[in-house]
Scaffold this motif. Structure first.
Motif, PDB file in Angstrom:
ATOM      1  N   SER A 178     -16.662 -13.026  33.707  1.00 31.07           N
ATOM      2  CA  SER A 178     -18.022 -14.155  33.005  1.00 31.07           C
ATOM      3  C   SER A 178     -19.097 -14.405  34.707  1.00 31.07           C
ATOM      4  N   PHE A 179     -20.001 -14.664  34.706  1.00 28.60           N
ATOM      5  CA  PHE A 179     -20.149 -15.768  35.822  1.00 28.60           C
ATOM      6  C   PHE A 179     -21.148 -16.028  35.030  1.00 28.60           C
ATOM      7  N   GLU A 180     -22.090 -16.746  35.768  1.00 26.99           N
ATOM      8  CA  GLU A 180     -23.084 -18.292  35.574  1.00 26.99           C
ATOM      9  C   GLU A 180     -24.465 -17.410  34.749  1.00 26.99           C
ATOM     10  N   GLU A 181     -24.512 -16.631  35.546  1.00 27.15           N
ATOM     11  CA  GLU A 181     -25.867 -15.929  35.172  1.00 27.15           C
ATOM     12  C   GLU A 181     -25.953 -14.530  33.884  1.00 27.15           C
ATOM     13  N   THR A 185     -23.929  -3.052  54.191  1.00 27.24           N
ATOM     14  CA  THR A 185     -23.623  -3.388  52.606  1.00 27.24           C
ATOM     15  C   THR A 185     -22.002  -2.454  52.804  1.00 27.24           C
ATOM     16  N   GLY A 186     -22.238  -1.455  53.708  1.00 27.32           N
ATOM     17  CA  GLY A 186     -21.485  -1.212  53.241  1.00 27.32           C
ATOM     18  C   GLY A 186     -20.914   1.047  52.564  1.00 27.32           C
ATOM     19  N   GLN A 187     -22.161   0.605  51.922  1.00 26.84           N
ATOM     20  CA  GLN A 187     -22.307   1.599  50.427  1.00 26.84           C
ATOM     21  C   GLN A 187     -23.666   2.143  51.079  1.00 26.84           C
ATOM     22  N   ASN A 192     -26.150   0.832  35.884  1.00 24.91           N
ATOM     23  CA  ASN A 192     -26.925  -0.349  36.083  1.00 24.91           C
ATOM     24  C   ASN A 192     -26.195  -1.774  35.289  1.00 24.91           C
ATOM     25  N   LEU A 193     -25.016  -1.702  36.317  1.00 28.82           N
ATOM     26  CA  LEU A 193     -24.281  -3.472  36.111  1.00 28.82           C
ATOM     27  C   LEU A 193     -24.540  -4.591  37.199  1.00 28.82           C
ATOM     28  N   PRO A 194     -24.573  -5.367  36.181  1.00 28.61           N
ATOM     29  CA  PRO A 194     -24.985  -6.386  37.703  1.00 28.61           C
ATOM     30  C   PRO A 194     -23.818  -6.190  38.256  1.00 28.61           C
ATOM     31  N   GLU A 195     -24.495  -7.224  40.102  1.00 31.03           N
ATOM     32  CA  GLU A 195     -23.784  -6.608  41.173  1.00 31.03           C
ATOM     33  C   GLU A 195     -22.582  -7.519  41.171  1.00 31.03           C
ATOM     34  N   HIS A 196     -22.098  -8.985  40.148  1.00 31.00           N
ATOM     35  CA  HIS A 196     -20.934  -9.606  40.065  1.00 31.00           C
ATOM     36  C   HIS A 196     -20.145  -8.838  39.711  1.00 31.00           C
ATOM     37  N   LEU A 197     -20.131  -7.748  38.739  1.00 32.60           N
ATOM     38  CA  LEU A 197     -19.602  -7.142  37.669  1.00 32.60           C
ATOM     39  C   LEU A 197     -19.218  -6.077  38.475  1.00 32.60           C
ATOM     40  N   LEU A 198     -20.227  -5.419  39.691  1.00 30.95           N
ATOM     41  CA  LEU A 198     -19.449  -4.117  40.453  1.00 30.95           C
ATOM     42  C   LEU A 198     -17.929  -4.949  41.349  1.00 30.95           C
TER      43      LEU A 198
END
Length: 863
Positions: free
Chosen positions: A487-490, A187-189, A446-452
């Protein structure tokens, strides 16, 4: 009549019994209702305190973990980090060693094919004399098994001396650590392990975190795997983090059981720390769980109050409420019963009671309405109290040591944990990018990974946060509408408060908080968030200034320590050392803490008093006298006792009033330059073969000797020596043998003169000796005779026995026939003429100059 009275009395007794039961039941109901109300209020206060405590713990966890990230910057900046770079970085102001640190350091990636080469290099560099890469088996050190890569402890800061042998331990050999390593690599994190036990610290629990370091800037998982250099790591004892962070409410410490554990693991494996107050006497059934996430690891803080927590805070209030209701109902009933004397009176009383009950019903309805208003007022007061506590907690963060990003993260922890508000434990804070109308995410929870990724950088006007930044107004949406452009699908249905963080004229960022779908917007909530953003704005303004100062201090410190010259900052009032750079500490082999506050002359010269200007010129005193830059050269002695030639300079540091308060004292090692100067002087004034003074130095000493002779009335003698038979030795055995012979001749000449005399080589086999302070020709003849005797002795050179001799011409000074500027030339020419006379008379002898030779001075040979 008596019958009527008896019946009335019996009826009254029955009513008294019923009345007592009713009053007692009402008192019990009131007691429990009051207790529940008070307990509910106290539990809300408990949750607020726990939230605050959890926010501080989470902030400290993130803050501590960031040290491993800070350490990785060193390895990202320098490809080949040395022990000097590593341990030098640990002394800088930017690296703060927290009490929770158990160890931290660097584990490089070592390929299987390069393992032996790496081990040998580590031993050569002094990491450990017997350094090798190993793993554990049944608590024993064994050589590592064959694997593609190893990650041994290399540079490491120890807390305990017994841990030094851990250097070389392959952290990838442990499955718990390997799982975190692979996550960090891909992940590089930063990634954290599950709890591990510290064998060297009484089996206490800890978390180890890893930060990957790569070659270049890889973008994909495959690129990260191939370009991995290694990991910076840190081991943190959660117990110490908890104890360090427990600074809020004292009653929490005494009345609350805290458990910190990793979510999703069995109790025994996941429990990191448990705080149990002494003498708890049982726990209540209420508990509060606060989840946090640090370095990809889900951690939850569970708080359970003890039973006495609520009983101690109820006090006598429930009893007083119950007793009051009992007394009121009972006295009212008694009064009404004994007032009834007959059935009619009883009926009237009954009607009267009914009427009063109706009145009471109206009164109770009124009281209930008043109670609801009072409850709303109390709720508002509680909310304002919570808001006030929140603002205080936010403002306190500005006083903490740490980066602006760390402080913003702590603020977000507090905001998403405000009790009494219908917001989710989720949100983020964006700050305005420098010189651009863009927002950059600096903290999230606690943000979803897509939003990060999608929300990492937003333009003004983009999505709700961008609209809040562009308009400068609060944006509220309780559903996914057209304003919600990302936005994203989930993605689940939800809403937002997006509140701009601003000063009077500038937008500094946006606070984004999540609410449930169809959430009703309230003024109390919005006022709370607006007040919080004002406090955040103050932290940002203060933090930017603080960060600028830290960056400047870090830059100055880096430059200060990168200069190879030794630098000291000195307080001119008492000559005490204020600060030093790394080069000074290395040059003098001392520790920083051993020198700060000590006198510069005690550290540098090992003296008890300041420098005496007569013995050595002090640049600091010269600077104080002139008010300007001053410099001089000194001879110091290093830690090994060797002489160090230094160029010392002092530059003034003035206060606002223009007075000199400190100085920058620079010590430049010029030993190499002095060596070269000495070499140049040797080449300029001394003969290359024999190291005797050459013609230039001879003339200078002759000039000095003549001046002393004239002033003090002493005589001097010049002996011009030409070796006999030298040419045959040179031609027969070669120039190398001839040079060795010249060196041996020089030694014999020096033995036969005083230290105050000068022996010089002025030509191939020609030497001139200057004798000072001689009494007459007898002294000069005696020396010449000793020289001839010594030259007649055979020389053993390169295995050859050489026989030579010497012809010597002598002239004395002063002489009476010449008084002009050509005295030196005349002296040498006359000695030369006398030498040729000696050769004509058979060689291997000496002759004094006399007037009979004066006609020969016209011979071109002597010009």
């Amino acid at each position: 009549m008596p019958l009527h009275n008896d019946k009335t009395v019996r009826l009254s007794n029955w009513h008294l019994i019923v009345l007592t039961l009713i009053a007692a039941a009402s008192a019990v109901v009131v007691y429990y209702a009051a207790a529940r109300t008070i307990d509910a209020a106290n539990f809300e206060r408990f949750k607020l305190a726990v939230n605050e405590q959890a926010g501080i713990i989470e902030g400290d966890l993130r803050w501590d973990f960031e040290q491993a990230y800070d350490l990785s910057r060193l390895f990202n900046a320098i490809e080949n980090v040395t022990d000097r770079n590593f341990y030098g970085y640990l002394t800088t102001e930017d690296f703060v060693e927290h009490p929770s640190f158990y160890n931290f350091g660097w584990a490089p990636r070592v390929e299987y094919s390069k393992k032996e080469e790496f081990e040998q290099t580590a031993r050569n560099e002094g990491i450990l004399p017997d350094f090798y890469i190993f793993e554990k088996s049944a608590d024993k050190d064994i050589p590592v098994a064959a694997r593609d890569d190893y990650f041994p402890f290399y540079f490491r800061k120890q807390e305990k001396e017994g841990n030094i042998r851990i250097k070389g331990f392959d952290i990838a050999s442990n499955p718990v650590r390997r799982k975190a390593l692979e996550k960090a690599r891909d992940t590089g994190q930063m990634a954290a392990t599950e709890p591990i036990r510290l064998i060297t610290d009484n089996e206490s629990k800890a978390i180890q975190i890893y930060m990957p370091v790569y070659y270049g800037n890889p973008k994909t998982v495959q690129d990260r795997r191939t370009s991995l250099r290694g990991f910076t790591f840190g081991t943190f004892q959660v117990k110490k983090i908890f104890e360090k962070s427990f600074i809020t409410k004292d009653y929490l410490n005494k009345s609350t059981v805290f458990e910190i554990e990793v979510a999703g693991l069995p109790k025994d494996d996941g429990l990191l720390y448990r705080h149990t107050p002494s003498g708890i006497g049982g726990l209540s059934k209420l508990n509060y769980v606060k989840p946090i996430e640090v370095a990809g690891q889900s951690i939850q803080i569970k708080a359970v109050p003890v039973k006495s927590y609520f009983s101690e805070r109820r006090g006598w209030a429930p009893f007083l409420y119950a007793a009051g209701i009992f007394v009121i109902i009972y006295l009212t009933g008694v009064f009404l019963i004994y007032k009834t004397k007959s059935r009619r009176a009883l009926q009237e009383s009954y009607n009267e009671i009914l009427e009063k009950l109706r009145e009471k019903d109206v009164l109770m309805r009124s009281e209930l309405a008043l109670g609801r208003q009072l409850e709303e007022s109390i709720s508002e007061l509680k909310q304002r109290e919570i808001l006030q506590d929140t603002i205080i907690s936010v403002l306190e963060i500005s006083l903490y040591h740490g980066t602006l990003t760390t402080k913003i993260g702590r603020v977000l922890d507090i905001v998403v944990s405000i009790p009494g508000l219908s917001i989710e434990d989720k949100g983020c804070i964006h700050l305005k990018a420098d010189n651009a109308e863009e927002l950059v995410m600096v903290a999230q929870r606690n943000l979803p990974e897509h939003l990060l990724t999608a929300c990492a950088r937003l333009k003004y006007g983009q999505c709700l946060c961008g609209i809040a930044a562009s308009t400068g107004k609060t944006v509220f949406s309780n559903k996914l509408d057209e304003m919600h452009s990302i936005s994203f699908e989930e993605m689940h249905e939800h809403g937002h408060y997006c509140i701009p963080i601003k000063t009077v004229n500038n937008i500094l960022g946006v606070l984004c908080l999540y609410v449930k779908h169809n959430h009703e917007r309230t003024k109390v909530e919005e006022d709370t968030f607006v007040a919080v953003t004002k406090s955040i704005a103050n932290i940002i303004e203060h933090g930017k200034v603080e960060d600028d100062v830290k960056r400047m201090n870090k830059f100055t410190k880096t430059v200060f320590n990168s200069i190879t010259d030794s630098i000291i900052v000195i307080d001119v009032k008492d000559f005490t050392i204020v600060s030093t750079n790394y080069s000074f500490l290395k040059e003098y082999k001392i520790v920083d803490n051993d020198v700060i506050g000590k006198h510069c002359y005690a550290v540098i010269h090992k003296a008890s008093e300041p420098c005496n200007q007569q013995e050595r010129s002090c640049p600091i005193m010269n600077m104080l006298r002139t008010g300007e830059y001053a410099m001089s050269e000194h001879v110091h002695y290093g830690a090994d006792g060797k002489e160090i030639y230094l160029s010392c300079s002092a530059s003034p540091i003035r206060n606002e009033a223009g007075n000199i308060v400190q100085c920058v004292y620079v010590l430049k090692n010029i030993s190499q330059r002095k060596y070269y100067e000495k070499q140049l002087q040797q080449l300029a004034h001394y003969d290359v073969v024999t190291s005797l003074p050459n013609r230039i130095l001879l003339l200078d000493r002759l000039n000095t000797a003549i001046e002393f002779s004239l002033r003090e009335g002493n005589m001097i003698a010049v002996l011009f020596i030409d070796l006999d038979k030298f040419k045959s030795v040179n031609d027969t055995y070669g120039h190398e043998t001839g040079d060795v012979l010249l060196k041996e001749v020089s030694k014999r000449l020096l033995i036969n003169v005083r230290k105050s005399d000068t022996v010089s080589r002025v030509g191939g086999d020609e030497f001139i000796i200057l004798l000072t302070k001689v009494n007459g020709k007898e002294d000069a003849g005696l020396v010449a005779n000793k020289i001839i005797v010594s030259l007649n002795k055979p020389f053993l050179v390169n295995g050859h026995e050489c026989h030579i001799g010497g012809s010597i011409g002598i002239e004395m000074y002063p002489f009476s026939d010449i008084h002009d500027e050509d005295v030196i030339d005349v002296l040498i020419k006359r000695a030369d003429m006398a030498m040729y006379k000696a050769k004509e008379n058979g060689k291997n002898r000496y002759e004094f100059y006399n007037s009979e030779l004066s006609d020969e001075t016209e011979n071109p040979l002597f010009k």
